[in-house]
Design an enzyme around this catalytic site. Structure first.
Site, PDB file in Angstrom:
ATOM      1  N   ASP A   1       6.899   2.775  -3.240  1.00  0.00           N
ATOM      2  CA  ASP A   1       6.105   3.294  -2.601  1.00  0.00           C
ATOM      3  C   ASP A   1       5.511   3.455  -1.189  1.00  0.00           C
ATOM      4  OD1 ASP A   1       3.091   3.946  -1.800  1.00  0.00           O
ATOM      5  OD2 ASP A   1       2.152   3.244  -3.868  1.00  0.00           O
TER       6      ASP A   1
ATOM      7  N   TYR B   1       6.598  -2.266  -1.771  1.00  0.00           N
ATOM      8  CA  TYR B   1       5.341  -1.640  -1.995  1.00  0.00           C
ATOM      9  C   TYR B   1       4.715  -1.280  -0.403  1.00  0.00           C
ATOM     10  CZ  TYR B   1       0.932  -0.904  -3.247  1.00  0.00           C
ATOM     11  OH  TYR B   1      -1.303  -1.266  -3.252  1.00  0.00           O
TER      12      TYR B   1
ATOM     13  N   ASN C   1       5.331   2.620  -8.957  1.00  0.00           N
ATOM     14  CA  ASN C   1       4.069   2.330  -9.220  1.00  0.00           C
ATOM     15  C   ASN C   1       3.498   2.212 -10.061  1.00  0.00           C
ATOM     16  OD1 ASN C   1       1.843   1.743  -8.077  1.00  0.00           O
ATOM     17  ND2 ASN C   1       1.614   1.642  -6.203  1.00  0.00           N
TER      18      ASN C   1
ATOM     19  N   ASP D   1      -1.461   5.860 -11.414  1.00  0.00           N
ATOM     20  CA  ASP D   1      -1.402   6.939 -10.712  1.00  0.00           C
ATOM     21  C   ASP D   1      -0.726   7.780  -9.695  1.00  0.00           C
ATOM     22  OD1 ASP D   1      -1.633   5.376  -9.268  1.00  0.00           O
ATOM     23  OD2 ASP D   1      -3.590   5.019  -8.165  1.00  0.00           O
ATOM     24  N   HIS D   2       0.875   6.971 -10.702  1.00  0.00           N
ATOM     25  CA  HIS D   2       1.982   7.688 -10.001  1.00  0.00           C
ATOM     26  C   HIS D   2       2.722   7.519 -11.319  1.00  0.00           C
ATOM     27  CE1 HIS D   2       1.897   5.542  -5.749  1.00  0.00           C
ATOM     28  NE2 HIS D   2       0.739   5.669  -6.220  1.00  0.00           N
TER      29      HIS D   2
END
Length: 399
Positions: free
Chosen positions: A242, A190, A38, A376-377
């Site tokens: 994700d 996702y 992600n 942020d992943h």
């Protein structure tokens, strides 16, 4: 939480007189390596060099560090030219042809690269939902499957979207059986993030539930999609992306999210549909009976409140990382608002059909500030090998 070293694939060459382990494009002993990430917006990743990205990443304890810049091409090179890279949250306006071309160019083999450098293609699924995916100038959601060109030419029959999603969340790759690899379906996912925000009918715009409701409905539809693939003769399914679900207390730090209660319901529904052992599953937990769930999700999710108490039996899929690392605490989501590692969750998964479990050879994630980069992943991966038994038998007969 050390990352496993990537396995470099060897250049294609004519088969010799003795049997040996070959890369994916040769007949036996193929390695299928799938990455998922992600990226939280593809813009910073369309760079020619990664040097500034590492420089900007700073120390692991700096919550206010610069996002830096990254390079998809450099990532693919560092990871030994994996077979596939599934990225989520590309956040490209569907009409932004320049950025789409930029991403396609960013993964292509360059003229000045060595002969053994792999070439890649980009395949997109963008949101078309005019009521649920209009924010931020339509730069929301979206997935892209980056496929090594030699694999696409040899194995892939078609790449398609699903007819039950218009938010740009799913892309299905269908392969044909070839050279030791069975007919596979690989799904870039996702998943919906469950919240109390309204979910609108994609056609009329009428509010018909919450994002939690939609999340549960998507679980149901994805499960049915995989069931249909099985009925159509696919020998296995790989789901990577994700999923916006942290499965157990091992998957949340410092603890697993258990409030509000709907997150527990979403988690139980996901477990019952995709991961529970069908042979032990008498009656899946009902979305209306949260007392049967023991956990909640970290990143929030959607679940359809119209779920019925009776659900189809579980697909019985295998969580690749947890299968190989049953007690290891490792995470994929590291919010940029906190120091790296202070709060994190394993919400990105690579699931495989149980029929593929014997082919699973490696799984992990790259848990560093540098590898998180502007996102942020962090990226995660699974590697499967096919045809090794046949190869070893043939090698023995030639001795």
């Amino acid at each position: 939480m050390s990352a496993q070293k990537s396995i470099q694939e060897r250049a294609i060459s004519p088969p010799g007189s003795r049997k040996r382990k070959r890369p994916i494009s040769e007949p036996h002993g193929q390695s299928l390596k799938v990455y998922s990430w992600n990226v939280n917006g593809i813009g910073p990743f369309l760079q020619p060099s990664v040097a500034s990205y590492f420089k900007a990443a700073g120390s692991s304890g700096d919550a206010g560090q610069s996002a830096g810049k990254a390079s998809l091409r450099d990532f693919l090179r560092r990871r030994g030219w994996p077979t596939l890279l599934f990225v989520q949250e590309v956040k490209i306006n569907p009409d932004d042809a320049a950025t789409i071309r930029g991403m396609e160019k960013a993964v292509k083999r360059q003229p000045d690269e060595p002969d053994d450098a792999a070439d890649y293609e980009s395949h997109f699924c963008f949101p078309s939902d005019k009521h649920n995916a209009r924010g931020f100038g339509r730069k929301v959601y979206g997935v892209c499957s980056i496929i090594r060109t030699d694999f696409r030419k040899r194995y892939i029959d078609r790449i398609r979207q699903v007819d039950w999603d218009t938010e740009g969340r799913f892309l299905v790759i269908e392969t044909r059986a070839n050279a030791g690899i069975p007919k596979l379906a690989l799904i870039n996912v996702y998943a919906v993030n469950g919240t109390d925000n309204p979910y609108k009918d994609p056609t009329s715009g009428e509010v018909i539930g919450t994002r939690h409701d939609r999340k549960l409905r998507v679980h149901e539809l994805l499960q049915a999609e995989i069931r249909q693939l099985e009925a159509d003769g696919f020998g296995g399914t790989i789901v990577a992306g994700d999923v916006n679900i942290a499965r157990t207390p091992l998957d949340g730090h410092p603890n697993l999210r258990t409030f509000p209660k709907q997150h527990c319901i979403n988690r139980a529904d996901f477990e019952a549909r995709f991961l529970a052992d069908p042979s032990l599953q008498a009656q899946p937990p009902s979305a209306s009976r949260p007392e049967q769930t023991s956990e909640e999700e970290p990143d929030g999710e959607d679940a359809p409140s119209n779920s019925t108490a009776s659900k189809p039996a579980s697909l019985g899929m295998v969580d690749t990382f947890r299968s190989l690392h049953p007690t290891q605490r490792s995470y994929t989501y590291y919010p940029r608002t906190k120091p790296f590692g202070e709060s994190c969750d394993r919400v990105d998964l690579i699931l495989i059909s149980r029929s593929l479990q014997s082919n699973l050879k490696a799984a992990g994630m790259h848990e560093t500030v540098q590898e998180r980069g502007p996102s942020d992943h962090v990226p995660l991966y699974a590697e499967l090998e096919f045809g090794l038994e046949q190869e070893e038998e043939e090698a023995g007969s030639n001795r």
